[in-house]
Design an enzyme around this catalytic site. Sequence first.
Site, PDB file in Angstrom:
ATOM      1  N   SER A   1      31.332  61.803  13.097  1.00  0.00           N
ATOM      2  CA  SER A   1      32.667  61.317  12.795  1.00  0.00           C
ATOM      3  C   SER A   1      33.631  62.499  12.808  1.00  0.00           C
ATOM      4  O   SER A   1      33.270  63.612  12.425  1.00  0.00           O
ATOM      5  CB  SER A   1      32.680  60.653  11.413  1.00  0.00           C
ATOM      6  OG  SER A   1      34.000  60.485  10.936  1.00  0.00           O
TER       7      SER A   1
ATOM      8  N   ARG B   1      40.767  32.948  55.032  1.00  0.00           N
ATOM      9  CA  ARG B   1      40.808  34.216  54.303  1.00  0.00           C
ATOM     10  C   ARG B   1      41.960  34.116  53.322  1.00  0.00           C
ATOM     11  O   ARG B   1      43.039  33.660  53.686  1.00  0.00           O
ATOM     12  CB  ARG B   1      40.976  35.412  55.245  1.00  0.00           C
ATOM     13  CG  ARG B   1      39.717  35.674  56.082  1.00  0.00           C
ATOM     14  CD  ARG B   1      39.832  36.923  56.961  1.00  0.00           C
ATOM     15  NE  ARG B   1      40.148  38.090  56.166  1.00  0.00           N
ATOM     16  CZ  ARG B   1      41.142  38.933  56.470  1.00  0.00           C
ATOM     17  NH1 ARG B   1      41.902  38.720  57.542  1.00  0.00           N
ATOM     18  NH2 ARG B   1      41.375  39.978  55.708  1.00  0.00           N
TER      19      ARG B   1
END
Length: 453
Positions: free
Chosen positions: A288, A327
């Site tokens: 930490s 497409r």
Amino acid sequence: MTSPASPASPASSAEADAGLLGPGWAGSPAASATSDTAFLRALLDAEAALTRAQTALGLAPAEAADAVTRAADPARFDVRALAERARAGGNPVIPLVAGLTRAVGEEYGPYVHRGATSQDIMDTATMLVAVRTLEAVLADLARTEAALARLARAHRDTVMPGRTLTQHAVPTTFGLKAAGWRSLVLDARDRIGRVRNTLPAQLGGAAGTLAAFAAYGADDATALPAAYARELGLCAPLLPWHTLRTPVADLAGCLAFAAGALGKAAADVLVLSRTEIAELAEGSGGGSSAMPHKANPVRATLIAAAARRAPQLAATLYGSLAAEDERPAGAWHAEWEPLRDLLRLVGGAARDAAELTEGLRVDADAMRAHLGLTHGLIVSERLSAELAPLLGRTHAKELLTELARRTYTDGRDLGELLAEQPESKDIDLGRLTDPTRYTGSAGTLTDRALERP
């Protein structure tokens, strides 16, 4: 002099792709396999393979295949420049083809990208990147599975509280829990393996008809996709899949499942490694920035983060199934980033899962001690089943309900209170109230699960 923090300072392509905000995948095999350079490599591999496939069918001279393959070197190209130039046409293939054609030279340049459309190359390159990334994922899943098998065997009979809806329920074993995690990992492995083995090349030309290849002299243009796939080590597509996005949807599904499967184990580790529980601990926890005493379950935390992100990324890919025409505009383009993110997240999670399970520390003594936290109530189900035939179902339930209340008000053990009742004088309370002797078929189920290869 420009300040290092200045937003005007240009970042290199390596800096932009380093994973500063992605510690779950940064530095993993998946990070390398999905980098901008890796995608560039795949795009160039797809282009070179196309020319070689046409050569194999007599549609291009062998010298053209050699020239394109030699020129398809990522070191020749600036990824950042390609990315910026991709804005003009909406994809990176267009500027790449221009650059590759120049690199090949005037004589054989016309054979670059001949007959293909940008989506053919982009889709094929994406499949190559996926296959290459999934190899690393499968290797890490194999490590995870092996580690979990060892844990399940070692703790086959390590009894711990089973928890349902956050509360102690009945006893179980850590071996069974580890075997369950392993089962999910194997499910993920099988799904990823099946998808990896079916990912296809893409080749259809402008609108999925292969018309240009026939125009360039192919007697049977339908033979070209199979030849192309062979060059790449991908599957031959039955049809061009420009708007038939099954391969991408399959990837979305198996990757999201894998993230969730690994996330289940991570969620359990996070709960069981809480300070007040401490039945598990990561082999090497993270520190930490503020509290020197902390040893955070970082690997499990990063896996859990990946599991939370994956479903939304998969949802975007499933949403792209609804692609219009031959497409699409937008549906195909929407896939690129979430698919790469999914590959990275799962690749990182698989790496972290291997490290987590290989170093996981199990505190069997804490598990055993926690069996007594409810003062014997953890075996109330067994007592109810055993006493009902002796006392009658209604009386047995009333008795146990009252004694359960007294365990809280008097702070005494259920077995102790039960021993004072005249109804229990002929009952083997030592056996019935021992939580280590009420694990059902946990051992057999663990053995059965470990038989799965």
